[in-house]
Design an enzyme around this catalytic site. Structure first.
Site, PDB file in Angstrom:
ATOM      1  N   LEU A  76       0.797  -1.224   0.000  1.00 58.07           N
ATOM      2  CA  LEU A  76       0.000   0.000   0.000  1.00 58.07           C
ATOM      3  C   LEU A  76       0.833   1.280   0.000  1.00 58.07           C
ATOM      4  O   LEU A  76       0.297   2.374   0.134  1.00 58.07           O
ATOM      5  CB  LEU A  76      -0.979  -0.013   1.179  1.00 58.07           C
ATOM      6  N   CYS A  77       2.140   1.151  -0.182  1.00 61.92           N
ATOM      7  CA  CYS A  77       2.998   2.331  -0.282  1.00 61.92           C
ATOM      8  C   CYS A  77       2.880   2.948  -1.670  1.00 61.92           C
ATOM      9  O   CYS A  77       2.796   2.240  -2.674  1.00 61.92           O
ATOM     10  CB  CYS A  77       4.461   1.949  -0.039  1.00 61.92           C
ATOM     11  N   HIS A  78       2.904   4.273  -1.700  1.00 55.89           N
ATOM     12  CA  HIS A  78       2.876   4.987  -2.978  1.00 55.89           C
ATOM     13  C   HIS A  78       4.259   4.957  -3.613  1.00 55.89           C
ATOM     14  O   HIS A  78       5.266   5.073  -2.905  1.00 55.89           O
ATOM     15  CB  HIS A  78       2.493   6.459  -2.753  1.00 55.89           C
ATOM     16  N   MET A 113       8.593   4.805   5.356  1.00 55.48           N
ATOM     17  CA  MET A 113       8.741   3.406   4.932  1.00 55.48           C
ATOM     18  C   MET A 113       9.970   3.219   4.053  1.00 55.48           C
ATOM     19  O   MET A 113      10.638   2.193   4.117  1.00 55.48           O
ATOM     20  CB  MET A 113       7.486   2.923   4.206  1.00 55.48           C
ATOM     21  N   GLU A 114      10.289   4.216   3.264  1.00 49.18           N
ATOM     22  CA  GLU A 114      11.478   4.141   2.421  1.00 49.18           C
ATOM     23  C   GLU A 114      12.743   4.118   3.273  1.00 49.18           C
ATOM     24  O   GLU A 114      13.664   3.338   3.004  1.00 49.18           O
ATOM     25  CB  GLU A 114      11.489   5.309   1.437  1.00 49.18           C
ATOM     26  N   ASP A 128      24.340 -10.887   4.690  1.00 47.07           N
ATOM     27  CA  ASP A 128      24.622 -11.786   3.565  1.00 47.07           C
ATOM     28  C   ASP A 128      26.111 -11.812   3.237  1.00 47.07           C
ATOM     29  O   ASP A 128      26.678 -12.874   2.986  1.00 47.07           O
ATOM     30  CB  ASP A 128      23.825 -11.350   2.335  1.00 47.07           C
TER      31      ASP A 128
END
Length: 160
Positions: A76-78, A113-114, A128
């Site tokens: 739901l992120c733009h 969120m980014e 990793d």
């Protein structure tokens, strides 16, 4: 701030929030992730002694790339036109690295969120690249540290 979850409609169904009526404003956010590892592993990271190459540069690039792709990962992120993404990696102790990801833009929705995605993916990339010598690395303290701009205003994480 509101008590209402903006990603739910009046029936409780998930939806993408319509931001078309919002004004463009400068928005920034910074998030962190902290990695705990063996001191010998951190020494190899700093000195460039790991088999996969330049661990820090690769993690920075991965974090930047991840921030730019957040809307592909979180439903739901733009999709955003980020104007800046930076990833900084700092030594906190002999066995602890901090990843900081900062994002900014001038737009209709925030970049929290980014920043969180960038910090998380940079930390996962560090894991990793180091797992051949240290599978016990712990990633934690993934958190938003600060956000500026937008309707809800500025916010800063309280020191705990």
């Amino acid at each position: 701030m509101t008590d209402k979850l903006t990603h739910l409609d009046h029936q409780g169904h998930a939806h993408m929030v319509d931001v078309s009526n919002k004004n463009d404003t400068k928005r920034t956010a910074t998030a962190q992730a902290v990695l705990f590892m063996q001191a010998s592993t951190l020494t190899k990271v700093i000195e460039g002694g790991l088999p996969k190459g330049d661990v820090l540069a690769t993690a920075r690039i991965a974090g930047i790339q991840a921030a730019k792709k957040t809307s592909d990962l979180i439903p739901l992120c733009h999709p955003l036109m980020l104007t800046k993404v930076s990833v900084d990696i700092n030594v906190l102790s002999e066995n602890e690295l901090e990843v900081l990801c900062s994002c900014s833009l001038a737009g209709k929705t925030g970049v929290e969120m980014e920043a969180l995605t960038g910090a998380s993916i940079a930390a996962l990339t560090l894991y990793d690249m180091c797992k051949a010598v240290d599978k016990g690395i712990i990633i934690n303290n993934v958190a938003l540290l600060e956000k500026k701009g937008g309707k809800s205003g500025d916010w800063k994480k309280a020191d705990v």
